[in-house]
Design a protein around this motif. Structure first.
Motif, mmCIF file in Angstrom:
data_model
loop_
_atom_site.group_PDB
_atom_site.id
_atom_site.type_symbol
_atom_site.label_atom_id
_atom_site.label_comp_id
_atom_site.label_asym_id
_atom_site.label_seq_id
_atom_site.Cartn_x
_atom_site.Cartn_y
_atom_site.Cartn_z
ATOM 1 N N ALA A 1 9.353 -1.466 4.260
ATOM 2 C CA ALA A 1 8.781 -0.108 4.306
ATOM 3 C C ALA A 1 9.637 0.762 3.405
ATOM 4 O O ALA A 1 10.869 0.675 3.450
ATOM 5 C CB ALA A 1 8.805 0.439 5.725
ATOM 6 N N ASP A 2 9.012 1.559 2.581
ATOM 7 C CA ASP A 2 9.814 2.332 1.640
ATOM 8 C C ASP A 2 9.231 3.726 1.400
ATOM 9 O O ASP A 2 8.072 4.003 1.731
ATOM 10 C CB ASP A 2 9.986 1.589 0.320
ATOM 11 C CG ASP A 2 8.664 1.241 -0.345
ATOM 12 O OD1 ASP A 2 7.631 1.811 0.042
ATOM 13 O OD2 ASP A 2 8.672 0.375 -1.244
ATOM 14 N N VAL A 3 10.086 4.570 0.878
ATOM 15 C CA VAL A 3 9.673 5.936 0.542
ATOM 16 C C VAL A 3 10.258 6.302 -0.820
ATOM 17 O O VAL A 3 11.464 6.191 -1.032
ATOM 18 C CB VAL A 3 10.170 6.962 1.587
ATOM 19 C CG1 VAL A 3 9.770 8.373 1.160
ATOM 20 C CG2 VAL A 3 9.626 6.665 2.953
ATOM 21 N N TYR A 4 9.396 6.672 -1.719
ATOM 22 C CA TYR A 4 9.834 7.250 -2.990
ATOM 23 C C TYR A 4 9.745 8.771 -2.851
ATOM 24 O O TYR A 4 8.737 9.295 -2.361
ATOM 25 C CB TYR A 4 8.906 6.851 -4.132
ATOM 26 C CG TYR A 4 8.935 5.394 -4.533
ATOM 27 C CD1 TYR A 4 9.749 4.956 -5.570
ATOM 28 C CD2 TYR A 4 8.123 4.467 -3.901
ATOM 29 C CE1 TYR A 4 9.760 3.630 -5.963
ATOM 30 C CE2 TYR A 4 8.124 3.128 -4.281
ATOM 31 C CZ TYR A 4 8.951 2.721 -5.318
ATOM 32 O OH TYR A 4 8.953 1.407 -5.698
ATOM 33 N N TYR B 1 0.854 -1.185 0.000
ATOM 34 C CA TYR B 1 0.000 0.000 0.000
ATOM 35 C C TYR B 1 0.890 1.235 0.000
ATOM 36 O O TYR B 1 1.797 1.355 0.828
ATOM 37 C CB TYR B 1 -0.883 -0.028 1.244
ATOM 38 C CG TYR B 1 -1.571 1.286 1.502
ATOM 39 C CD1 TYR B 1 -2.561 1.748 0.647
ATOM 40 C CD2 TYR B 1 -1.230 2.060 2.609
ATOM 41 C CE1 TYR B 1 -3.194 2.953 0.883
ATOM 42 C CE2 TYR B 1 -1.860 3.259 2.853
ATOM 43 C CZ TYR B 1 -2.838 3.706 1.990
ATOM 44 O OH TYR B 1 -3.459 4.893 2.214
ATOM 45 N N ASN B 2 0.663 2.117 -0.920
ATOM 46 C CA ASN B 2 1.416 3.363 -0.982
ATOM 47 C C ASN B 2 0.488 4.546 -0.774
ATOM 48 O O ASN B 2 -0.657 4.519 -1.209
ATOM 49 C CB ASN B 2 2.076 3.522 -2.354
ATOM 50 C CG ASN B 2 3.487 2.988 -2.360
ATOM 51 O OD1 ASN B 2 3.684 1.777 -2.408
ATOM 52 N ND2 ASN B 2 4.450 3.887 -2.289
ATOM 53 N N ARG C 1 6.370 12.730 -1.574
ATOM 54 C CA ARG C 1 6.957 11.521 -0.999
ATOM 55 C C ARG C 1 5.848 10.494 -0.883
ATOM 56 O O ARG C 1 4.837 10.750 -0.234
ATOM 57 C CB ARG C 1 7.552 11.813 0.374
ATOM 58 C CG ARG C 1 8.873 12.488 0.293
ATOM 59 C CD ARG C 1 9.380 12.840 1.672
ATOM 60 N NE ARG C 1 10.116 14.069 1.590
ATOM 61 C CZ ARG C 1 9.554 15.266 1.671
ATOM 62 N NH1 ARG C 1 8.274 15.376 1.880
ATOM 63 N NH2 ARG C 1 10.292 16.342 1.573
ATOM 64 N N SER C 2 6.065 9.370 -1.527
ATOM 65 C CA SER C 2 5.081 8.307 -1.443
ATOM 66 C C SER C 2 5.646 7.224 -0.547
ATOM 67 O O SER C 2 6.664 6.613 -0.862
ATOM 68 C CB SER C 2 4.783 7.765 -2.844
ATOM 69 O OG SER C 2 3.863 6.715 -2.755
ATOM 70 N N TYR D 1 14.326 9.502 -5.809
ATOM 71 C CA TYR D 1 15.156 8.839 -4.798
ATOM 72 C C TYR D 1 14.300 7.771 -4.124
ATOM 73 O O TYR D 1 13.090 7.949 -3.964
ATOM 74 C CB TYR D 1 15.624 9.799 -3.717
ATOM 75 C CG TYR D 1 16.051 11.151 -4.190
ATOM 76 C CD1 TYR D 1 17.202 11.309 -4.934
ATOM 77 C CD2 TYR D 1 15.304 12.287 -3.882
ATOM 78 C CE1 TYR D 1 17.595 12.561 -5.373
ATOM 79 C CE2 TYR D 1 15.688 13.539 -4.314
ATOM 80 C CZ TYR D 1 16.838 13.668 -5.056
ATOM 81 O OH TYR D 1 17.220 14.900 -5.482
ATOM 82 N N TYR D 2 14.971 6.725 -3.678
ATOM 83 C CA TYR D 2 14.229 5.649 -3.044
ATOM 84 C C TYR D 2 14.986 5.191 -1.806
ATOM 85 O O TYR D 2 16.215 5.057 -1.817
ATOM 86 C CB TYR D 2 14.092 4.479 -4.020
ATOM 87 C CG TYR D 2 13.434 3.262 -3.432
ATOM 88 C CD1 TYR D 2 12.046 3.151 -3.393
ATOM 89 C CD2 TYR D 2 14.193 2.214 -2.909
ATOM 90 C CE1 TYR D 2 11.435 2.042 -2.847
ATOM 91 C CE2 TYR D 2 13.590 1.097 -2.367
ATOM 92 C CZ TYR D 2 12.215 1.015 -2.337
ATOM 93 O OH TYR D 2 11.612 -0.078 -1.801
ATOM 94 N N LEU D 3 14.246 4.984 -0.743
ATOM 95 C CA LEU D 3 14.829 4.403 0.462
ATOM 96 C C LEU D 3 13.889 3.319 0.972
ATOM 97 O O LEU D 3 12.673 3.504 1.000
ATOM 98 C CB LEU D 3 14.980 5.462 1.560
ATOM 99 C CG LEU D 3 16.218 6.336 1.518
ATOM 100 C CD1 LEU D 3 16.149 7.367 2.646
ATOM 101 C CD2 LEU D 3 17.484 5.499 1.660
#
Lengths: 278, 414
Positions: free
Chosen positions: A252-255, A123-124, A263-264, A232-234
């Motif tokens: 868990a990630d953040v674009y 889910y984003n 920030r998604s 950027y991606y983390l």
């Protein structure tokens, strides 16, 4: 971290170990042996005056138990007489032996080369409007291909279909009267990913670009536009391999999409598959 | 293991913070503009008193932050103080009570968010009596305090000489008055910014014109809509991708304003008496044909109202020049040409505007003047070069993102 050993007596009784301790990468006496051979960095040891290179793959083996210590002690008596080459060979044999005895499939499995596919579904949501416009339908699939060499640093490519936002709202007091808008924003990133794993916990960083599409329907007109954005991606997650080839995990990630300043953030479950080993 | 995990997590946190820091901080500083405590119960100054207070002042205490000199100029309902150091300025409201002149407002640095309140007075013995009776005082000293990092600091300004006056010189601010990155109280290219711009010492503005999908000229700078300029995430196309109604109903600029039409922007400029020139930066050729009739209509209205204001169609490239030349009787539509000398002649524009980095170009500027035309430079933001262009150059105006610095150099010129 301090280089100072906590218990020097033990070191003095074990010359072999002491010589290991002289390796520059040792960080903590609790890891006298562990650190010597588990250090995640390529390192150089000075044994009997010879510089011996250790690749990280060798260093990553588990050697924490008494058998390991015993093996080292057995070699103590001959350590002073053998030449540098012999020392190196002995250590390599020892490490190879330890690999077979104590390593588990996948948990330390960076001693071979492999390609892993990670298929994710999660889910984003737009973090800027996390508390105001949660869209539960924003499920996003992702695909990541990682090349896992005999180093901890893995590299790969990632793509996904991210439902960045999907909103429907009404502007009751526009200069055109009450007006409705339905808008969605989707992203298709193409990212270069680097990854490191430690104790099953993986950290992912990525750079690349995202093809973003915007579809708006408002005041009788539909508009579809698209654009490319640096991205950027983390990510941080946990991976568990329950067989030689298959594993599961979560992440868990953040674009972060540049210029859009969006920030998604997301949570996803992953199915991991080692589809090529050698 | 715990220690290593902690390091990993800290590393992730640091990376997130680093990435987050890439986003510009556009939050306007909190300006203590509403703290009109001293001015309560005061009367407005007469226009004669306003003129007498205008001048170049030497700063006594307080020079550390603001430099040795300051220019005080009446700008609309308030006084603007342009300092010579760190692109700093103050906006002060004035009133009189019992023979003393009070000023209250705020100061700020244009390039960062530092700001604070400022309160000054002219005592009856320091020139207030003469100023209030319309006589030129022999001594004029403003004293008071300003707040810096929460601490009140003393400042004193002593009148030195009148400001430099040249009504034919243009201080032109970029994007209607200032960019979002400069954290002004209004969004760039908004009606509110055009209204605000006079406080920055400008007498001209540059605005960026694009067309909506249904060919309405609106004011917007960037090619694509983005979060630097608007608040809505899902508008990512060009202005020309959306209808006027869609933009007006659902898009807000960073400070909440609506994207203005060209007509709204020109009306705001006409209502702002400080503005004597509007530079229409045409973003692409098809804009030119659309804005020309609006320009004509607006200039006719200004003429009927006896309002002295110029509106120039900007010609930044050859495609736009060709579009301009295709307009019937294009000479009737005043223009400003940014191209080289031969194309400038071809354009028949009344203003030549090269980029400032090409230098002072005295021969070319003289040639322009010989044709009874004018020359501006753009976009000059570097204080040392602003000083050089005003002191040694022969240009008739400067387009800048820091009009307060240009105002300081221009009005302090001896």
């Amino acid at each position: 971290m301090s280089f100072m050993p906590k218990n020097k007596e033990i070191l003095d009784k074990q010359n072999v170990i002491l010589s290991f301790l002289q390796m520059r990468f040792c960080e903590n006496y609790n890891y006298v042996i562990l650190n010597e051979v588990r250090c995640s960095r390529p390192c150089v040891a000075n044994l009997d005056g010879m510089n011996t290179g250790f690749s990280r793959s060798l260093c990553s083996l588990r050697m924490t138990n008494s058998k390991t210590l015993a093996l080292l002690r057995m070699k103590k008596s001959i350590f002073g007489r053998i030449n540098a080459i012999s020392t190196t060979l002995l250590i390599l044999v020892f490490l190879a032996l330890s690999t077979g005895l104590f390593s588990k499939p996948r948990s330390v499995g960076d001693s071979t080369f492999s390609f892993t596919a990670e298929l994710g579904l999660g889910y984003n949501t737009d973090l800027n409007s996390l508390l105001t416009e949660i869209q539960l339908q924003n499920f996003s699939p992702s695909l990541r291909i990682l090349w896992k060499p005999d180093h901890r640093l893995n590299i790969g490519l990632q793509t996904a279909r991210i439902n960045i936002m999907d909103i429907q709202k009404n502007e009751p007091h526009s200069e055109f009267g009450s007006a409705d808008i339905r808008a969605s924003l989707k992203g298709y990133p193409a990212l270069l990913i680097i990854n490191m794993n430690l104790y099953g916990i993986g950290i992912y960083g990525g750079l690349g670009t995202t093809y973003v599409t915007s579809a708006i329907e408002a005041i009788g007109t539909k508009v579809s536009v698209n654009n490319w954005y640096y991205t950027y991606y983390l990510g941080i997650g946990y991976n568990y391999f329950f067989s030689d080839s298959f594993g599961i995990g979560f992440e868990a990630d953040v674009y972060t999409f540049s210029l859009m300043q969006i920030r998604s953030g997301g949570l996803k479950l992953k199915l991991n598959y080692d589809f090529l080993n050698w | 293991m715990k220690i290593k995990l902690t390091i990993w997590l800290l590393l992730v946190l640091v990376m997130v913070m680093i990435l987050d820091s890439c986003n510009p901080d556009l939050t306007p500083p909190t300006i203590p503009i509403d703290e009109k405590k001293v001015l309560q119960g005061t009367k407005s100054l007469t226009s004669e008193a306003d003129v007498l207070i205008e001048g170049v002042y030497r700063i006594k205490p307080g020079g550390d932050e603001f430099g040795p000199l300051a220019v005080i100029k009446k700008t609309g309902d308030q006084f603007s103080v342009f300092f010579g150091k760190s692109i700093s300025y103050a906006i002060l409201y004035a009133g009189e009570k019992k023979g003393t002149v009070y000023f209250e407002g705020y100061w700020r640095f244009a390039q960062n968010s530092n700001t604070g309140s400022m309160s000054l007075t002219i005592d009856p013995t320091a020139g207030a009596s003469d100023v209030l009776s319309g006589k030129k005082p022999s001594v004029l000293i403003l004293t008071g305090t300003y707040k810096l990092y929460g601490v009140d600091k003393k400042i004193s300004l002593e009148y030195q000489r009148p400001i430099h006056i040249d009504t034919n010189y243009y201080i032109i601010s970029h994007r209607g008055g200032g960019r979002n990155i400069d954290r002004l109280p209004a969004s760039e290219n908004s009606v509110e910014m055009i209204k605000y711009s006079e406080r920055l010492g400008v007498n001209g503005i540059e605005i960026d014109v694009q067309l909506t999908k249904d060919s309405i000229p609106v004011i917007f700078h960037d090619e694509y809509m983005n979060k630097r300029l608007i608040n809505e995430d899902y508008f990512i196309g060009k202005v020309s991708d959306y209808t006027y109604a869609q933009l007006r109903a659902f898009v807000t600029l960073k400070n909440g304003e609506k994207i203005p039409t060209l007509e709204e922007a020109l009306k705001a400029a006409m209502d702002n008496n400080a503005i004597k020139l509007v530079w229409l930066d045409s973003k692409y050729p098809s804009v030119v044909r659309k804005i020309a009739p609006i320009q004509k209509k607006f200039l006719d209205q200004a003429k009927s109202k006896n309002r002295n204001i110029r509106v120039l169609i900007g010609i930044p490239d050859e495609d736009i020049l060709n579009a301009y030349l295709k307009i019937d009787n294009h000479k009737n539509y005043p223009a400003l040409c940014e191209l080289d000398s031969s194309l400038f002649v071809k354009s028949t524009a009344e203003v030549w505007a090269p980029r400032w980095s090409l230098g002072l170009q005295p021969d070319m500027v003289k040639s322009v003047h010989d044709q009874s035309k004018q020359a501006f430079v753009w976009t000059l933001d570097v204080p040392d070069f602003i000083h050089t262009f005003i002191k040694d150059g022969k240009f008739d105006g400067i387009l800048t993102n820091y009009p307060t610095q240009v105002a300081y150099e221009f009005y302090a010129k001896e």
